[in-house]
Design a protein around this motif. Structure first.
Motif, PDB file in Angstrom:
ATOM      1  N   ARG A   1      27.357  16.346  28.258  1.00 37.63           N
ATOM      2  CA  ARG A   1      26.178  15.491  28.114  1.00 37.63           C
ATOM      3  C   ARG A   1      25.831  14.831  29.446  1.00 37.63           C
ATOM      4  NH1 ARG A   1      28.203  12.238  24.898  1.00 37.63           N
ATOM      5  NH2 ARG A   1      28.420  10.352  26.124  1.00 37.63           N
ATOM      6  N   ALA A   2      24.599  14.964  29.862  1.00 40.31           N
ATOM      7  CA  ALA A   2      24.104  14.329  31.085  1.00 40.31           C
ATOM      8  C   ALA A   2      23.053  13.296  30.718  1.00 40.31           C
ATOM      9  CB  ALA A   2      23.498  15.372  32.016  1.00 40.31           C
ATOM     10  N   ILE A   3      23.170  12.098  31.310  1.00 37.37           N
ATOM     11  CA  ILE A   3      22.204  11.021  31.060  1.00 37.37           C
ATOM     12  C   ILE A   3      21.703  10.529  32.416  1.00 37.37           C
ATOM     13  CG2 ILE A   3      21.793   8.798  29.944  1.00 37.37           C
ATOM     14  CD1 ILE A   3      24.255   9.304  28.223  1.00 37.37           C
ATOM     15  N   PRO A   4      20.533  10.964  32.846  1.00 42.19           N
ATOM     16  CA  PRO A   4      20.012  10.556  34.161  1.00 42.19           C
ATOM     17  C   PRO A   4      19.999   9.040  34.316  1.00 42.19           C
ATOM     18  CG  PRO A   4      18.648  12.285  33.214  1.00 42.19           C
ATOM     19  CD  PRO A   4      19.616  11.870  32.131  1.00 42.19           C
ATOM     20  N   GLY A   5      20.565   8.578  35.429  1.00 42.46           N
ATOM     21  CA  GLY A   5      20.580   7.148  35.721  1.00 42.46           C
ATOM     22  C   GLY A   5      21.713   6.383  35.063  1.00 42.46           C
ATOM     23  N   GLN A   6      22.499   7.036  34.210  1.00 42.80           N
ATOM     24  CA  GLN A   6      23.623   6.367  33.540  1.00 42.80           C
ATOM     25  C   GLN A   6      24.876   7.246  33.609  1.00 42.80           C
ATOM     26  OE1 GLN A   6      22.663   4.346  29.718  1.00 42.80           O
ATOM     27  NE2 GLN A   6      20.630   5.245  29.954  1.00 42.80           N
ATOM     28  N   PRO A   7      25.397   7.465  34.809  1.00 41.44           N
ATOM     29  CA  PRO A   7      26.530   8.393  34.965  1.00 41.44           C
ATOM     30  C   PRO A   7      27.778   7.973  34.194  1.00 41.44           C
ATOM     31  CG  PRO A   7      26.162   7.126  36.975  1.00 41.44           C
ATOM     32  CD  PRO A   7      24.982   6.878  36.098  1.00 41.44           C
ATOM     33  N   LYS A   8      27.982   6.666  34.024  1.00 42.99           N
ATOM     34  CA  LYS A   8      29.171   6.216  33.297  1.00 42.99           C
ATOM     35  C   LYS A   8      29.111   6.591  31.820  1.00 42.99           C
ATOM     36  CE  LYS A   8      30.563   2.297  36.185  1.00 42.99           C
ATOM     37  NZ  LYS A   8      30.865   0.842  36.199  1.00 42.99           N
ATOM     38  N   GLU A   9      27.910   6.773  31.294  1.00 42.97           N
ATOM     39  CA  GLU A   9      27.744   7.102  29.887  1.00 42.97           C
ATOM     40  C   GLU A   9      27.752   8.610  29.634  1.00 42.97           C
ATOM     41  OE1 GLU A   9      27.771   4.590  27.770  1.00 42.97           O
ATOM     42  OE2 GLU A   9      27.933   3.283  29.524  1.00 42.97           O
ATOM     43  N   GLU A  10      27.775   9.391  30.710  1.00 44.95           N
ATOM     44  CA  GLU A  10      27.791  10.845  30.561  1.00 44.95           C
ATOM     45  C   GLU A  10      29.175  11.328  30.120  1.00 44.95           C
ATOM     46  OE1 GLU A  10      24.639  12.162  34.052  1.00 44.95           O
ATOM     47  OE2 GLU A  10      26.767  12.079  34.526  1.00 44.95           O
ATOM     48  N   ASP A  11      29.220  12.571  29.653  1.00 42.86           N
ATOM     49  CA  ASP A  11      30.518  13.204  29.430  1.00 42.86           C
ATOM     50  C   ASP A  11      31.198  13.392  30.779  1.00 42.86           C
ATOM     51  OD1 ASP A  11      30.186  13.328  26.718  1.00 42.86           O
ATOM     52  OD2 ASP A  11      29.460  15.400  26.689  1.00 42.86           O
ATOM     53  N   TYR A  12      32.478  13.110  30.796  1.00 45.64           N
ATOM     54  CA  TYR A  12      33.256  13.145  32.031  1.00 45.64           C
ATOM     55  C   TYR A  12      33.520  14.584  32.454  1.00 45.64           C
ATOM     56  CZ  TYR A  12      37.085  11.584  35.159  1.00 45.64           C
ATOM     57  OH  TYR A  12      37.898  11.315  36.222  1.00 45.64           O
ATOM     58  N   PHE A  13      33.317  14.881  33.733  1.00 46.44           N
ATOM     59  CA  PHE A  13      33.484  16.250  34.220  1.00 46.44           C
ATOM     60  C   PHE A  13      34.860  16.806  33.877  1.00 46.44           C
ATOM     61  CE2 PHE A  13      35.207  19.129  37.424  1.00 46.44           C
ATOM     62  CZ  PHE A  13      34.292  20.159  37.371  1.00 46.44           C
ATOM     63  N   TYR A  14      35.919  16.031  34.120  1.00 43.60           N
ATOM     64  CA  TYR A  14      37.271  16.561  33.948  1.00 43.60           C
ATOM     65  C   TYR A  14      37.656  16.727  32.478  1.00 43.60           C
ATOM     66  CZ  TYR A  14      37.779  16.052  38.931  1.00 43.60           C
ATOM     67  OH  TYR A  14      37.612  16.195  40.283  1.00 43.60           O
ATOM     68  N   ALA A  15      36.918  16.095  31.562  1.00 42.84           N
ATOM     69  CA  ALA A  15      37.161  16.315  30.134  1.00 42.84           C
ATOM     70  C   ALA A  15      36.481  17.592  29.656  1.00 42.84           C
ATOM     71  CB  ALA A  15      36.650  15.123  29.316  1.00 42.84           C
ATOM     72  N   ASN A  16      35.434  18.012  30.366  1.00 39.29           N
ATOM     73  CA  ASN A  16      34.700  19.215  29.962  1.00 39.29           C
ATOM     74  C   ASN A  16      34.134  19.909  31.204  1.00 39.29           C
ATOM     75  OD1 ASN A  16      33.320  21.193  28.588  1.00 39.29           O
ATOM     76  ND2 ASN A  16      31.700  19.850  27.845  1.00 39.29           N
ATOM     77  N   PRO A  17      35.005  20.580  31.957  1.00 41.01           N
ATOM     78  CA  PRO A  17      34.537  21.256  33.183  1.00 41.01           C
ATOM     79  C   PRO A  17      33.852  22.574  32.842  1.00 41.01           C
ATOM     80  CG  PRO A  17      36.879  21.635  32.892  1.00 41.01           C
ATOM     81  CD  PRO A  17      36.446  20.758  31.746  1.00 41.01           C
ATOM     82  N   GLN A  18      32.676  22.492  32.249  1.00 40.62           N
ATOM     83  CA  GLN A  18      32.025  23.670  31.670  1.00 40.62           C
ATOM     84  C   GLN A  18      31.730  24.747  32.708  1.00 40.62           C
ATOM     85  OE1 GLN A  18      28.638  21.527  30.045  1.00 40.62           O
ATOM     86  NE2 GLN A  18      27.283  22.384  31.590  1.00 40.62           N
ATOM     87  N   GLU A  19      31.543  24.360  33.971  1.00 41.74           N
ATOM     88  CA  GLU A  19      31.271  25.352  35.010  1.00 41.74           C
ATOM     89  C   GLU A  19      32.462  26.297  35.208  1.00 41.74           C
ATOM     90  OE1 GLU A  19      28.947  21.610  36.137  1.00 41.74           O
ATOM     91  OE2 GLU A  19      30.873  22.129  35.238  1.00 41.74           O
ATOM     92  N   CYS A  20      33.639  25.863  34.772  1.00 40.38           N
ATOM     93  CA  CYS A  20      34.868  26.613  35.069  1.00 40.38           C
ATOM     94  C   CYS A  20      35.436  27.352  33.870  1.00 40.38           C
ATOM     95  CB  CYS A  20      35.935  25.664  35.613  1.00 40.38           C
ATOM     96  SG  CYS A  20      35.376  24.575  36.938  1.00 40.38           S
ATOM     97  N   VAL A  21      34.828  27.203  32.698  1.00 41.39           N
ATOM     98  CA  VAL A  21      35.430  27.801  31.509  1.00 41.39           C
ATOM     99  C   VAL A  21      34.738  29.091  31.085  1.00 41.39           C
ATOM    100  CG1 VAL A  21      36.265  25.595  30.637  1.00 41.39           C
ATOM    101  CG2 VAL A  21      34.025  26.394  29.933  1.00 41.39           C
ATOM    102  N   GLY A  22      33.715  29.504  31.786  1.00 37.18           N
ATOM    103  CA  GLY A  22      33.080  30.798  31.496  1.00 37.18           C
ATOM    104  C   GLY A  22      31.890  30.674  30.574  1.00 37.18           C
TER     105      GLY A  22
END
Length: 490
Positions: A458-479
């Motif tokens: 989940r990406a929320i422009p302007g609210q990075p703290k409220e987004e899904d954390y990259f390391y909890a869901n590194p979608q770019e790396c899972v195929g």
């Protein structure tokens, strides 16, 4: 005549010496080449062949084949080619937080150093946290593997050159990078500072790189550091594997990350179920740490918002509602539980097969890791990755990094508890407005799609703290195939 004979002897000695040196060099090269190709290994052949005759020869060949397989497994991998680049300076970093907060920070720092063409100095770990762990980087992670496995991306050194060490003792440019910054911030704001000062120091590393909007090659590097380069020391790895093997011999097992520890309760202000005396103790501790900014906290409000870790008593009810039977083997991954055995009594009554590393390992095995909370946490991390099911009672750094690692490892089952919904259901059940069957059905329904399945971050422009954390869901790396399966299902 005598002089001529002496000169001839000297020439013969010189020729003999040159032949000996040439022969030694040639045989050294041959042996090195043979060892690389696996054609030669020193061994006592009589022992390997096990006697004369074809039976002995067959046994010897089998032994050699077995040794070859072991050697292949234990031998270090070939070094990746070194990346040659003109360094724009050195990056010093002082990590802050516990093991997993520092781990994510290290991944970010490697990525930033690579992006800016800096030379990274081996990170310094936090020694000021609540547990005051004196562990250095090399006490937790395999230093040589970390450096060598990333040499095709950037240069990592164990220390600054002596000249720069002397310079930085007199004056060091230190700064905390702005949280959740993208790659452009580092190029435009930080790189000029690194070029100017030659050495730049980041005194905080947590969440200094954005979750989203980062070039794909940098996102992939973050994953590579996290899942490949940050290998624990051989001592931690060996003991972690023993723990996993012991648990697996009993069949499937669940890891419960029970974040009901004194530092978490004090920091969050969550005192539900605590006595007045315990609440006062937790409050005093919160005021004792000036870098914990929030002091006055309404515990019940935070709990209703889902911002508190579930108590051991609440977890017992949730596990039962989710359908885990009484004989389920549950490994508790945590530090010391606040309130000790008294607070674990209800959970232990519901699930007698409750174990911790202190129960599975001897005091002698754990002794080298005592008083080193980060090293103990590393053992829990390894077991959490290997478990059949992982259940965190709170979404702290370890919970999120383990969740991401399990996604990366094939979307292993991770039950992500909806604490806001659970608190509401628990209060209704304990207040008598919900029967057990109604409570259990509602808990199952609330978590039907919270089992670690593939999902978009989940990406929320302007609210990075409220987004899904990259390391909890590194979608770019899972195929992309996994992501496609989720979209087909949903």
């Amino acid at each position: 005549m005598v002089v001529a004979m002496a000169a001839a002897r000297r020439r013969r000695v010189w020729r003999w010496a040159m032949r000996a040196v040439a022969s030694a060099v040639m045989w050294t090269a041959v042996l090195q080449l043979a060892s690389i190709t696996g054609l030669w290994r020193p061994r006592v052949f009589a022992d390997c062949w096990g006697g004369s005759g074809s039976g002995g020869a067959s046994a010897g060949l089998a032994a050699l084949a077995g040794e070859d397989r072991v050697a292949a497994r234990l031998s270090p991998p070939a070094l990746v080619p070194r990346r040659v680049y003109r360094s724009n300076g050195y990056l010093l970093v002082t990590c802050n937080g516990g093991l997993n907060q520092m781990r994510a920070g290290i991944c970010d720092m490697v990525t930033i150093a690579r992006h800016l063409n800096l030379t990274l100095v081996l990170p310094e770990l936090d020694k000021r946290s609540f547990w005051a762990d004196p562990s250095d980087f090399g006490d937790i992670f395999d230093v040589n593997h970390f450096i060598n496995s990333l040499r095709d991306e950037l240069k990592i050194v164990k220390a600054l050159p002596l000249k720069l060490q002397l310079k930085t003792r007199r004056r060091l440019y230190s700064m905390p990078p702005i949280s959740w910054s993208n790659d452009t911030y580092y190029l435009k704001r930080v790189l000029p500072l690194a070029r100017k000062h030659k050495v730049i120091h980041f005194n905080k590393t947590d969440a200094r790189l954005a979750n989203n909007g980062i070039p794909i090659h940098l996102q992939m590097l973050r994953c590579r550091v996290n899942f490949e380069a940050l290998r624990f020391t051989p001592q931690i790895e060996a003991l972690g594997r023993k723990l996993i093997s012991t648990l697996q011999r009993s069949g499937e097992f669940v890891v419960l990350h029970l974040r009901y520890e004194m530092d978490m309760l004090s920091f969050s202000g969550c005192t539900h179920g605590c006595s007045d005396k315990e609440t006062e103790e937790l409050t005093r501790m919160r005021y004792a740490y000036p870098w914990w900014k929030e002091k006055e906290i309404d515990s019940e409000t935070k709990r209703l918002q889902g911002l508190c870790p579930l108590t051991p008593e609440e977890i017992a009810l949730v596990l039962k509602a989710l359908g885990f039977s009484k004989d389920t083997l549950i490994y508790i991954a945590s530090g010391e539980i606040y309130g000790g055995e008294r607070r674990l009594a209800a959970l232990k009554a519901a699930y007698p097969n409750l174990v911790r590393k202190e129960k599975l390992l001897s005091s002698n095995e754990l002794w080298p890791f005592q008083n080193h909370s980060t090293q103990m946490a590393a053992l829990d991390y390894m077991v959490s990755i290997a478990s059949n099911v992982f259940i965190p009672s709170y979404d702290g750094n370890m919970a999120r990094l383990v969740e991401g690692h399990r996604r990366y490892s094939g979307f292993r089952k991770t039950i992500l508890l909806d604490r806001t919904k659970l608190v509401e259901l628990l209060d209704h059940f304990q207040g008598g407005s919900l029967s057990w069957d109604e409570f259990s059905a509602a808990v199952k329904e609330a978590h039907q799609y919270r089992m670690g399945q593939p999902t978009d971050r989940r990406a929320i422009p302007g609210q990075p703290k409220e987004e899904d954390y990259f390391y909890a869901n590194p979608q770019e790396c899972v195929g992309s195939s996994s992501m496609g399966r989720l979209r087909d299902v949903s």
